[in-house]
Motif scaffolding. Structure first.
Motif, short mmCIF file in Angstrom:
data_model
loop_
_atom_site.label_atom_id
_atom_site.label_comp_id
_atom_site.label_asym_id
_atom_site.label_seq_id
_atom_site.Cartn_x
_atom_site.Cartn_y
_atom_site.Cartn_z
N TYR A 275 -2.92 -0.14 -8.33
CA TYR A 275 -1.67 0.08 -7.60
C TYR A 275 -1.93 0.46 -6.14
O TYR A 275 -1.09 0.22 -5.28
CB TYR A 275 -0.84 1.18 -8.26
CG TYR A 275 -0.43 0.86 -9.67
CD1 TYR A 275 0.63 0.00 -9.93
CD2 TYR A 275 -1.12 1.39 -10.76
CE1 TYR A 275 1.01 -0.31 -11.23
CE2 TYR A 275 -0.75 1.10 -12.07
CZ TYR A 275 0.31 0.24 -12.29
OH TYR A 275 0.68 -0.06 -13.58
N ASN B 276 -2.33 -7.57 -3.96
CA ASN B 276 -1.64 -6.40 -4.51
C ASN B 276 -0.21 -6.35 -3.95
O ASN B 276 0.00 -6.13 -2.76
CB ASN B 276 -2.39 -5.12 -4.15
CG ASN B 276 -1.77 -3.89 -4.78
OD1 ASN B 276 -0.90 -3.99 -5.65
ND2 ASN B 276 -2.22 -2.71 -4.36
N SER C 124 2.06 -4.17 -4.97
CA SER C 124 2.62 -2.84 -5.19
C SER C 124 3.05 -2.20 -3.87
O SER C 124 2.41 -2.40 -2.83
CB SER C 124 1.58 -1.94 -5.87
OG SER C 124 2.00 -0.60 -5.90
N ARG C 125 4.13 -1.44 -3.92
CA ARG C 125 4.58 -0.72 -2.73
C ARG C 125 3.57 0.35 -2.34
O ARG C 125 3.53 0.79 -1.19
CB ARG C 125 5.96 -0.08 -3.01
CG ARG C 125 6.48 0.75 -1.85
CD ARG C 125 6.69 -0.09 -0.59
NE ARG C 125 7.01 0.70 0.58
CZ ARG C 125 6.11 1.26 1.40
NH1 ARG C 125 4.81 1.12 1.16
NH2 ARG C 125 6.49 1.94 2.47
N GLU C 126 2.74 0.78 -3.28
CA GLU C 126 1.75 1.80 -3.01
C GLU C 126 0.45 1.23 -2.46
O GLU C 126 -0.54 1.96 -2.31
CB GLU C 126 1.46 2.59 -4.30
CG GLU C 126 2.67 3.36 -4.81
CD GLU C 126 2.40 4.05 -6.14
OE1 GLU C 126 2.64 5.26 -6.24
OE2 GLU C 126 1.96 3.36 -7.07
N ARG C 127 0.45 -0.05 -2.15
CA ARG C 127 -0.75 -0.72 -1.63
C ARG C 127 -1.27 0.01 -0.39
O ARG C 127 -0.53 0.37 0.50
CB ARG C 127 -0.41 -2.17 -1.28
CG ARG C 127 -1.55 -2.95 -0.63
CD ARG C 127 -1.11 -4.37 -0.30
NE ARG C 127 -2.16 -5.07 0.42
CZ ARG C 127 -2.32 -5.03 1.74
NH1 ARG C 127 -1.48 -4.33 2.48
NH2 ARG C 127 -3.31 -5.69 2.31
#
Length: 226
Positions: A125, A132, A134-137
């Motif tokens: 994540y 990736n 994911s917003r958490e990249r």
């Protein structure tokens, strides 16, 4: 309760060994040792008292051996700690209890990752790969963020995109030191306290052995006078 820390066997990399068994074994040993010492003293049973003192002596010797080995193989222990933390980073989102444990560790030691914030690239994540979505990249968990004393509510999104910033700017937003170096620093800063605790435990064990042997000698002396 099984299901809590359900991935503990995999993250410890002990070949499927469940560390819960370790707690059961330690608890069993403590019960047997306490039972032998207590009943041996109450009933003046020399066999149980000798068993208590010998068993306590073996534990003391094992602790002493472990301390010497830990000093000699401190680099190996550091590598294992690094490996263990990174395994936990990979499984960060897999278990809520594990997640809380990592967050507590990072907040308490004021650290991020094993040796630095980039260790979070190991998590699917948080890694910085282009694939990736994911917003958490390229971010880190909120527990890596430096705390503002004026904030009463935790901002769980404070670590978003943190590792995309230059290193100088990262130090303002997140902790950039790893948990392994921070743990080493804590040990050095609190060496006197840590050493005092271990010495105190060792003295209590030696004191228990001496009391048991003294009681055995008194009982045998009385019986010899009959």
């Amino acid at each position: 309760k099984k299901g809590v820390l359900s991935n503990i066997s995999s993250i410890t990399d002990l070949g499927g060994f469940d560390p819960v068994w370790l707690f059961l074994v330690v608890g069993g040993v403590m019960f047997i040792l306490g039972f032998a010492g207590c009943i041996g003293a109450l009933r003046e049973n020399t066999f149980l008292l000798k068993f208590f003192s010998v068993f306590l002596g073996i534990i003391f010797f094992l602790e002493l051996t472990a301390g010497v080995l830990a000093f000699v193989f401190k680099d190996w222990i550091k590598d294992q700690l690094y490996f263990f933390i990174n395994n936990n980073i990979r499984a960060y989102r897999d278990d809520i209890d594990l997640q809380n444990l990592i967050d507590f560790t990072q907040e308490y030691w004021q650290c991020c990752g094993a040796f630095g914030a980039d260790d979070w690239n190991l998590n699917i994540y948080f890694n910085c790969t282009d694939s990736n979505a994911s917003r958490e990249r390229c971010g880190v968990p909120f527990s890596c963020c430096t705390k503002d004393p004026a904030e009463d509510v935790i901002n769980t999104q404070c670590g978003y995109d943190a590792r995309q910033k230059p290193e100088v700017d990262q130090q303002i937003v997140i902790y950039t030191k790893g948990c392994v170096p921070q743990f080493e620093k804590w040990l050095q800063d609190n060496l006197t306290i840590v050493a005092g605790i271990f010495i105190g435990i060792a003295l209590l064990q030696v004191f228990g052995i001496c009391l048991a042997q003294n009681l055995v000698s008194d009982i045998e002396a009385v019986r010899a006078s009959w």
